[in-house]
Design a protein around this motif. Sequence first.
Motif, PDB file in Angstrom:
ATOM      1  N   LYS A 254      97.575 -12.276 105.925  1.00 52.68           N
ATOM      2  CA  LYS A 254      98.920 -12.781 105.207  1.00 52.68           C
ATOM      3  C   LYS A 254      99.246 -12.612 103.721  1.00 52.68           C
ATOM      4  O   LYS A 254      98.471 -11.311 103.725  1.00 52.68           O
ATOM      5  CB  LYS A 254      97.555 -14.466 104.905  1.00 52.68           C
ATOM      6  CG  LYS A 254      98.088 -15.583 105.629  1.00 52.68           C
ATOM      7  CD  LYS A 254      96.214 -16.710 105.375  1.00 52.68           C
ATOM      8  CE  LYS A 254      95.713 -17.117 106.244  1.00 52.68           C
ATOM      9  NZ  LYS A 254      94.152 -17.042 105.544  1.00 52.68           N
TER      10      LYS A 254
ATOM     11  N   TYR B  14     101.291 -13.159  97.275  1.00 51.73           N
ATOM     12  CA  TYR B  14     102.051 -13.913  98.409  1.00 51.73           C
ATOM     13  C   TYR B  14     103.355 -13.783  98.372  1.00 51.73           C
ATOM     14  O   TYR B  14     104.182 -14.664  96.913  1.00 51.73           O
ATOM     15  CB  TYR B  14     101.425 -15.131  98.874  1.00 51.73           C
ATOM     16  CG  TYR B  14      99.882 -15.204  98.757  1.00 51.73           C
ATOM     17  CD1 TYR B  14     100.258 -14.458 100.538  1.00 51.73           C
ATOM     18  CD2 TYR B  14      99.004 -15.509  98.469  1.00 51.73           C
ATOM     19  CE1 TYR B  14      98.439 -14.777 100.862  1.00 51.73           C
ATOM     20  CE2 TYR B  14      96.949 -15.517  98.396  1.00 51.73           C
ATOM     21  CZ  TYR B  14      97.086 -15.298 100.451  1.00 51.73           C
ATOM     22  OH  TYR B  14      96.332 -15.420 100.510  1.00 51.73           O
ATOM     23  N   PHE B  17     104.698 -13.807  94.048  1.00 53.03           N
ATOM     24  CA  PHE B  17     102.755 -14.878  94.143  1.00 53.03           C
ATOM     25  C   PHE B  17     101.717 -13.739  93.661  1.00 53.03           C
ATOM     26  O   PHE B  17     101.596 -13.512  94.627  1.00 53.03           O
ATOM     27  CB  PHE B  17     103.051 -16.205  94.332  1.00 53.03           C
ATOM     28  CG  PHE B  17     101.549 -16.952  93.578  1.00 53.03           C
ATOM     29  CD1 PHE B  17     101.726 -17.570  92.407  1.00 53.03           C
ATOM     30  CD2 PHE B  17     100.547 -17.265  94.543  1.00 53.03           C
ATOM     31  CE1 PHE B  17     100.459 -18.138  91.559  1.00 53.03           C
ATOM     32  CE2 PHE B  17      99.045 -18.024  94.052  1.00 53.03           C
ATOM     33  CZ  PHE B  17      98.941 -18.294  92.739  1.00 53.03           C
ATOM     34  N   ALA B  19      98.281 -13.573  93.843  1.00 51.32           N
ATOM     35  CA  ALA B  19      97.176 -14.457  93.653  1.00 51.32           C
ATOM     36  C   ALA B  19      96.454 -13.228  93.023  1.00 51.32           C
ATOM     37  O   ALA B  19      95.560 -14.447  92.775  1.00 51.32           O
ATOM     38  CB  ALA B  19      97.202 -14.597  95.243  1.00 51.32           C
ATOM     39  N   PRO B  38      87.665 -22.043  90.112  1.00 42.24           N
ATOM     40  CA  PRO B  38      88.518 -23.814  90.838  1.00 42.24           C
ATOM     41  C   PRO B  38      89.101 -23.092  92.559  1.00 42.24           C
ATOM     42  O   PRO B  38      89.809 -22.781  92.122  1.00 42.24           O
ATOM     43  CB  PRO B  38      88.887 -23.400  89.450  1.00 42.24           C
ATOM     44  CG  PRO B  38      88.970 -22.764  88.526  1.00 42.24           C
ATOM     45  CD  PRO B  38      88.059 -21.161  89.215  1.00 42.24           C
ATOM     46  N   ASN B  39      89.098 -24.450  92.694  1.00 35.70           N
ATOM     47  CA  ASN B  39      90.440 -24.222  93.413  1.00 35.70           C
ATOM     48  C   ASN B  39      91.322 -23.585  93.157  1.00 35.70           C
ATOM     49  O   ASN B  39      92.085 -23.631  91.911  1.00 35.70           O
ATOM     50  CB  ASN B  39      91.025 -25.816  93.585  1.00 35.70           C
ATOM     51  CG  ASN B  39      90.713 -26.452  94.465  1.00 35.70           C
ATOM     52  OD1 ASN B  39      90.194 -25.316  96.213  1.00 35.70           O
ATOM     53  ND2 ASN B  39      89.918 -27.497  94.848  1.00 35.70           N
ATOM     54  N   GLY B  40      91.577 -22.859  93.843  1.00 33.73           N
ATOM     55  CA  GLY B  40      93.181 -22.217  94.184  1.00 33.73           C
ATOM     56  C   GLY B  40      92.890 -20.415  93.304  1.00 33.73           C
ATOM     57  O   GLY B  40      93.913 -20.353  92.898  1.00 33.73           O
ATOM     58  N   ALA B  41      91.403 -20.105  93.105  1.00 32.95           N
ATOM     59  CA  ALA B  41      91.419 -19.293  91.669  1.00 32.95           C
ATOM     60  C   ALA B  41      91.922 -17.714  92.457  1.00 32.95           C
ATOM     61  O   ALA B  41      92.034 -16.355  91.556  1.00 32.95           O
ATOM     62  CB  ALA B  41      90.068 -19.138  91.425  1.00 32.95           C
ATOM     63  N   GLY B  42      91.318 -17.804  94.219  1.00 33.32           N
ATOM     64  CA  GLY B  42      91.545 -16.722  94.961  1.00 33.32           C
ATOM     65  C   GLY B  42      90.181 -16.160  95.868  1.00 33.32           C
ATOM     66  O   GLY B  42      90.655 -14.635  95.740  1.00 33.32           O
ATOM     67  N   LYS B  43      89.494 -16.752  95.430  1.00 37.02           N
ATOM     68  CA  LYS B  43      88.107 -16.868  97.104  1.00 37.02           C
ATOM     69  C   LYS B  43      88.506 -16.158  97.793  1.00 37.02           C
ATOM     70  O   LYS B  43      88.225 -15.622  98.594  1.00 37.02           O
ATOM     71  CB  LYS B  43      87.083 -17.995  96.562  1.00 37.02           C
ATOM     72  CG  LYS B  43      86.629 -18.161  95.172  1.00 37.02           C
ATOM     73  CD  LYS B  43      86.251 -19.525  94.931  1.00 37.02           C
ATOM     74  CE  LYS B  43      86.725 -20.930  95.709  1.00 37.02           C
ATOM     75  NZ  LYS B  43      87.642 -21.389  94.572  1.00 37.02           N
ATOM     76  N   THR B  44      89.052 -17.468  98.757  1.00 37.44           N
ATOM     77  CA  THR B  44      89.188 -17.283  99.985  1.00 37.44           C
ATOM     78  C   THR B  44      90.379 -16.165 100.609  1.00 37.44           C
ATOM     79  O   THR B  44      90.164 -14.762 100.772  1.00 37.44           O
ATOM     80  CB  THR B  44      90.698 -18.249 101.411  1.00 37.44           C
ATOM     81  OG1 THR B  44      89.334 -19.415  99.964  1.00 37.44           O
ATOM     82  CG2 THR B  44      90.408 -18.173 102.198  1.00 37.44           C
ATOM     83  N   THR B  45      91.040 -15.848  99.433  1.00 39.35           N
ATOM     84  CA  THR B  45      92.383 -14.902  99.528  1.00 39.35           C
ATOM     85  C   THR B  45      91.360 -13.123  99.447  1.00 39.35           C
ATOM     86  O   THR B  45      91.721 -12.352 100.174  1.00 39.35           O
ATOM     87  CB  THR B  45      92.962 -14.381  98.058  1.00 39.35           C
ATOM     88  OG1 THR B  45      93.761 -15.812  98.420  1.00 39.35           O
ATOM     89  CG2 THR B  45      94.277 -13.269  98.051  1.00 39.35           C
ATOM     90  N   GLN B  84      87.010 -20.705 105.567  1.00 32.74           N
ATOM     91  CA  GLN B  84      86.860 -22.195 105.215  1.00 32.74           C
ATOM     92  C   GLN B  84      87.163 -23.153 106.083  1.00 32.74           C
ATOM     93  O   GLN B  84      86.571 -24.342 106.405  1.00 32.74           O
ATOM     94  CB  GLN B  84      87.905 -22.455 103.734  1.00 32.74           C
ATOM     95  CG  GLN B  84      88.040 -23.345 102.923  1.00 32.74           C
ATOM     96  CD  GLN B  84      88.316 -23.091 101.596  1.00 32.74           C
ATOM     97  OE1 GLN B  84      89.522 -21.902 101.215  1.00 32.74           O
ATOM     98  NE2 GLN B  84      88.844 -24.167 100.737  1.00 32.74           N
TER      99      GLN B  84
END
Lengths: 254, 309
Positions: A254, B14, B17, B19, B38-45, B84
Amino acid sequence: MKSWIGFRSLVWREIVRFLSVFSQTIFPPVVSSFLYIFIFGFSLGGHIEQVQGVSYLSFLIPGLIMMYAIDGSYANTSGSLFISRWANNIEELLVTPLSYVEMVFAMLIGGLTRCLVTTAGVYLVSLIFVRFPVAHPFEVLYFLVFVSLTFSSIGLIVALFAEEFEHLSIITTFVITPLVFFGGVFHSISMVPDALKWLTSFNPMFYMVNGLRHGMLGISDVPVFPCMGLVFLMCFAVFLTTVYLFRIGFKLRK
Amino acid sequence: MLPAISVNHLTKFYRRFKALEDVSLAVEPGEFFGFLGPNGAGKTTTINVVTGLANYQSGEVRVFGHDVTREYRLTRAAIGLVPQEFNFDPFLSVEQILVFEAGYFGIPSREAKMRAGELLEFFSLASKRTEGYKKLSGGMKRRLLIARALMHRPKILILDEPTAGVDLELRYLLWDFLKKLNREGTTILLTTHYIEEAERLCGRIGVIHQGKIVAVDSTAALIRKMGGDRMEFYLKNDVTKVFAGVSSVPFTVESSGRKISFKAGEGAIPAVLKILQGHGVEVEQIDVRRPTLEDAFLKLIGKKGDGGA
Ligand SMILES: Nc1ncnc2c1ncn2[C@@H]1O[C@H](COP(=O)(O)OP(=O)(O)O)[C@@H](O)[C@H]1O
Ligand SMILES: [Mg+2]
């Protein structure tokens, strides 16, 4: 070697995959090749005298085998990789220590295996109708292997670019099948008008079909060595392209 | 000693954007590190960059000193990832999923089958070994994800919200299991929504918000920074007027004047009691609110926590 195990596992996974859906992967070519040989070769072919000194039925067999070699190789890798991208299980692979060359090569071996299984099936079917000694077994192997690796690579490349499953079959329908047919599965180039002869000389499939025909029957529209060279170069080029796309993570990372 | 994971000035886009912006953090070997946001903070990224699932534009990411791009084979061999989202091979059975994954990591199949047997047993999946993963319940799939990540016995285990949507029983089982694994030497990086989970498990916490790291510290220190305990007095009468002119203690009056809360310490309790006595106000109940990691977290991401000052 550690990574040898990884490579082998992926090859085996690719084989398990196409065997687990063998009714979609192995059966259809065997059944449809039976129909082709029966209708074109056995029934219609009786009305065609001889092509380059062999019966039309014999002339047809190498063309069909090459057609299914191309088709099976392409279908295997494109289907496998596209589904992996779609179901996201490509991530299972991307987090492992397999090198990009190993990943690509293992998938190509999967395509090659399916190609060899399918073409063996088609060949066995052909034995029902006609039998002849194979003229140059080494050439047969050479063309099957390199053509299969070529179209397995192309399958991977298409699977990376594709956004929907249909895109895979669009390539089959509008590019691969027409080129294979015009490449001389059913006819010799000597049977067509000059303009088409000239066009055909730009069709890579023409050299693949004729190469295999030379290997099996000892006859060909073109000398066999240039065919061997071309197939090797194509194979090398698409292989490097595929490895490059994996390395940069094109549509993978990604 | 080299950090197990070190992320230095990592920036990731991305397309247009942004991230991740200048993210830096280090996870030491043997640590149980919590990564919150929080959701969308960038942990998974961030995790995707570390594990090789995402490209990045600038910065440097190392695993045991090896660069994740240039030496990806070494870094990937050291990590087990519990992603996740489910990402199982749809053509394989539950057992095959484990054995093949181990195979990709170079584990011979005999050894892999043995480990798969043990893990399937441990995670109560043995009866499903020949099924496809689609026949598993949500909790079972979660357990299979974890089992898969453990097949090659990684030095670093990264878990991306492993307890999301998981029932209590499994959550407790998992907590015990992870604690044990960490005690036995596995470095663990955990992201979670349940702050309580991080508070219980993690020695150190990194907090990310809108792609930027806002805090990295030990769990205890983060909580300590929230200040001491907070007192809550529930009163018989409305004290709004009583405290109107008081400035010696920072306080808040709530519940139409029948509750007053303030930070304990610095003689605050005697001072408040004195004022109340002076006006003859009776105290009905006293609560002590000890600040939690959740309070610290909410404060860091700019939302007011209950116990926050
Ligand atoms: N594949 C993607 N393409 C575009 N944007 C993405 C992609 N994945 C995540 N994002 C965006 O990046 C930001 C961080 O996402 P993520 O790392 O998944 O957050 P977290 O795991 O902390 O919830 C979010 O704003 C999300 O929308
Ligand atoms: Mg996430």
